[in-house]
Write a protein that holds these residues in place. Structure first.
Motif, PDB file in Angstrom:
ATOM      1  N   LYS A   2      -3.455  -2.836   3.029  1.00 19.89           N
ATOM      2  CA  LYS A   2      -2.369  -2.086   2.400  1.00 19.89           C
ATOM      3  C   LYS A   2      -2.633  -0.600   2.522  1.00 19.89           C
ATOM      4  CE  LYS A   2       1.372  -1.937  -0.213  1.00 19.89           C
ATOM      5  NZ  LYS A   2       2.624  -2.571   0.121  1.00 19.89           N
ATOM      6  N   LYS A   3      -1.739   0.100   3.163  1.00 16.68           N
ATOM      7  CA  LYS A   3      -1.949   1.527   3.361  1.00 16.68           C
ATOM      8  C   LYS A   3      -1.647   2.305   2.097  1.00 16.68           C
ATOM      9  CE  LYS A   3      -1.354   1.742   8.343  1.00 16.68           C
ATOM     10  NZ  LYS A   3      -0.663   2.391   9.449  1.00 16.68           N
ATOM     11  N   ILE A   4      -2.117   3.548   2.090  1.00 15.96           N
ATOM     12  CA  ILE A   4      -1.935   4.408   0.923  1.00 15.96           C
ATOM     13  C   ILE A   4      -0.456   4.611   0.632  1.00 15.96           C
ATOM     14  CG2 ILE A   4      -1.898   6.604   2.152  1.00 15.96           C
ATOM     15  CD1 ILE A   4      -3.731   7.667  -0.040  1.00 15.96           C
ATOM     16  N   LEU A   5      -0.110   4.682  -0.612  1.00 18.79           N
ATOM     17  CA  LEU A   5       1.277   4.779  -1.022  1.00 18.79           C
ATOM     18  C   LEU A   5       1.480   6.026  -1.855  1.00 18.79           C
ATOM     19  CD1 LEU A   5       4.130   3.545  -1.397  1.00 18.79           C
ATOM     20  CD2 LEU A   5       3.246   2.388  -3.432  1.00 18.79           C
ATOM     21  N   ILE A   6       2.399   6.874  -1.447  1.00 19.97           N
ATOM     22  CA  ILE A   6       2.804   8.033  -2.240  1.00 19.97           C
ATOM     23  C   ILE A   6       4.014   7.615  -3.051  1.00 19.97           C
ATOM     24  CG2 ILE A   6       3.607  10.406  -2.192  1.00 19.97           C
ATOM     25  CD1 ILE A   6       0.759  10.017  -1.272  1.00 19.97           C
ATOM     26  N   LEU A   7       3.907   7.717  -4.374  1.00 25.89           N
ATOM     27  CA  LEU A   7       4.935   7.172  -5.232  1.00 25.89           C
ATOM     28  C   LEU A   7       6.096   8.132  -5.417  1.00 25.89           C
ATOM     29  CD1 LEU A   7       2.896   5.235  -7.892  1.00 25.89           C
ATOM     30  CD2 LEU A   7       3.798   4.476  -5.696  1.00 25.89           C
ATOM     31  N   ASN A 168       3.348  12.125   5.629  1.00 19.22           N
ATOM     32  CA  ASN A 168       2.851  11.367   6.769  1.00 19.22           C
ATOM     33  C   ASN A 168       1.687  10.512   6.272  1.00 19.22           C
ATOM     34  OD1 ASN A 168       1.463  10.484   9.093  1.00 19.22           O
ATOM     35  ND2 ASN A 168       2.247  12.199  10.286  1.00 19.22           N
ATOM     36  N   SER A 169       1.963   9.268   5.932  1.00 25.73           N
ATOM     37  CA  SER A 169       0.958   8.427   5.281  1.00 25.73           C
ATOM     38  C   SER A 169      -0.218   8.132   6.196  1.00 25.73           C
ATOM     39  CB  SER A 169       1.591   7.120   4.801  1.00 25.73           C
ATOM     40  OG  SER A 169       2.128   6.392   5.888  1.00 25.73           O
ATOM     41  N   ASP A 170       0.005   8.008   7.497  1.00 20.86           N
ATOM     42  CA  ASP A 170      -1.103   7.733   8.414  1.00 20.86           C
ATOM     43  C   ASP A 170      -2.109   8.887   8.435  1.00 20.86           C
ATOM     44  OD1 ASP A 170      -0.124   5.264   9.118  1.00 20.86           O
ATOM     45  OD2 ASP A 170       0.985   6.008  10.856  1.00 20.86           O
ATOM     46  N   LEU A 172      -2.472  11.126   6.089  1.00 19.36           N
ATOM     47  CA  LEU A 172      -3.070  11.231   4.763  1.00 19.36           C
ATOM     48  C   LEU A 172      -4.154  10.173   4.574  1.00 19.36           C
ATOM     49  CD1 LEU A 172      -3.105  12.633   2.041  1.00 19.36           C
ATOM     50  CD2 LEU A 172      -1.305  11.073   1.284  1.00 19.36           C
ATOM     51  N   ASN A 173      -3.869   8.959   5.009  1.00 17.42           N
ATOM     52  CA  ASN A 173      -4.887   7.911   4.961  1.00 17.42           C
ATOM     53  C   ASN A 173      -6.160   8.353   5.687  1.00 17.42           C
ATOM     54  OD1 ASN A 173      -3.354   6.062   3.550  1.00 17.42           O
ATOM     55  ND2 ASN A 173      -2.596   5.041   5.376  1.00 17.42           N
ATOM     56  N   ASN A 174      -5.965   8.822   6.898  1.00 12.15           N
ATOM     57  CA  ASN A 174      -7.116   9.210   7.711  1.00 12.15           C
ATOM     58  C   ASN A 174      -7.906  10.335   7.052  1.00 12.15           C
ATOM     59  OD1 ASN A 174      -8.482   8.965  10.485  1.00 12.15           O
ATOM     60  ND2 ASN A 174      -8.015  11.159  10.364  1.00 12.15           N
ATOM     61  N   PHE A 175      -7.203  11.297   6.479  1.00 14.23           N
ATOM     62  CA  PHE A 175      -7.868  12.426   5.834  1.00 14.23           C
ATOM     63  C   PHE A 175      -8.717  11.959   4.658  1.00 14.23           C
ATOM     64  CE2 PHE A 175      -8.208  15.788   2.711  1.00 14.23           C
ATOM     65  CZ  PHE A 175      -8.602  16.876   3.478  1.00 14.23           C
ATOM     66  N   ILE A 176      -8.120  11.152   3.785  1.00 11.60           N
ATOM     67  CA  ILE A 176      -8.831  10.729   2.578  1.00 11.60           C
ATOM     68  C   ILE A 176     -10.018   9.838   2.913  1.00 11.60           C
ATOM     69  CG2 ILE A 176      -8.641   9.334   0.476  1.00 11.60           C
ATOM     70  CD1 ILE A 176      -5.789  10.376   0.179  1.00 11.60           C
ATOM     71  N   TYR A 177      -9.782   8.825   3.729  1.00 10.32           N
ATOM     72  CA  TYR A 177     -10.820   7.814   3.932  1.00 10.32           C
ATOM     73  C   TYR A 177     -11.934   8.270   4.862  1.00 10.32           C
ATOM     74  CZ  TYR A 177      -7.420   4.892   1.559  1.00 10.32           C
ATOM     75  OH  TYR A 177      -6.548   4.389   0.638  1.00 10.32           O
TER      76      TYR A 177
END
Length: 271
Positions: A2-7, A168-170, A172-177
């Motif tokens: 499950k990818k990161i979700l911005i609410l 851009n969730s992809d 953002l995911n890459n940045f955080i993880y």
């Protein structure tokens, strides 16, 4: 995974640029009101709309009744024109004298009933629709007391910063993880689990005051070292700061972060 979700953002008005607005002339310059008309609290508005029913249109989100033009004359807010809505093709202009009688002087009528604030702008919104349509580069606030304009103040806002991972969730995911120090998390579950974190933003848009949402449907808990690491990494995330009526708008309420061996392995292999 499950990818990161911005609410959901907390902007209240999700309206397009066609939403309700009147024209306001200030020192010869044309502005338009922001989702508001001085006629909104006019005591005879129901009858007025009925008389002008041929001026209306339902092509805009607020179902426009008619388009008004106001002008500040000697510190008084004056109605100078009523015409049909933009989507109405009849091209009509109302006779103010027949509508308001002796209150009309020199072709204008004072907004004698109105007391409050009117926010206007003459700039394009930060986006044409969607979540940030209610944010403009600048606004002007009029304070009116029984039709008398007692204050005019301009608000010019900072230009919203642009980042590669905003919306851009992809990215953002890459940045955080890839910035997380995974050694801080000693009891990682094998599969992906989402954990919801609330946060604020500082004046530059950086995430601050990250807290674990204990009321959410969270799958795991975190100790102090783990929370410090999550705070550190999320504190590197910067989003634009938008303003509305002189105040910064909180763009997002929170964020879902997935902490698991599955996520760790995926992003460590990528890098």
């Amino acid at each position: 995974m499950k990818k990161i979700l911005i609410l959901v953002p907390l902007l209240i008005f999700l309206l397009c640029n066609q939403a309700k607005s009147d024209n306001v002339i200030i020192k010869g310059n044309k502005f338009w009101t922001i989702f508001f008309s001085p006629f909104d609290n006019y005591p005879g508005i129901v009858k007025l709309r009925e008389r002008l029913r041929d001026y209306s249109s339902n092509c805009t989100e607020d179902n426009c009744s008619f388009l008004s033009t106001w002008k500040i004359v000697h510190n008084h807010l004056m109605l100078v024109k009523i015409q049909n809505c933009q989507c109405n093709t009849k091209n009509q202009t109302a006779n103010l004298k027949s509508l308001f009688g002796n209150r009309v002087k020199n072709g204008m009528m004072p907004a004698y009933w109105f007391t409050g604030e009117i926010w206007v702008t003459n700039t394009k919104p930060n986006s044409w629709g969607g979540m940030f349509a209610t944010s403009w580069p600048s606004e002007t606030r009029l304070i009116v007391d029984k039709g008398v304009v007692t204050s005019i103040k301009d608000f010019v806002y900072p230009v919203p910063v642009k980042t590669i991972y905003f919306k851009n969730s992809d990215s953002l995911n890459n940045f955080i993880y890839t910035h997380l120090d995974w050694t801080k998390f000693r009891n990682l579950p094998q599969t992906s689990r989402r954990s919801y974190f609330l946060f604020d933003q500082d004046a530059k848009g950086y995430i601050t005051n990250v807290t674990y949402d204990k009321n959410g449907n969270n799958a795991q808990t975190f100790n102090k070292d783990e929370m410090d690491e999550i705070n550190r990494v999320l504190g590197l995330v910067q989003w634009p700061v938008f303003y509305y009526h002189g105040q910064p708008v909180k763009v997002f309420r929170g964020i879902d972060v997935v902490i698991s061996k599955e996520v760790r392995d995926k992003y460590t292999k990528q890098n």
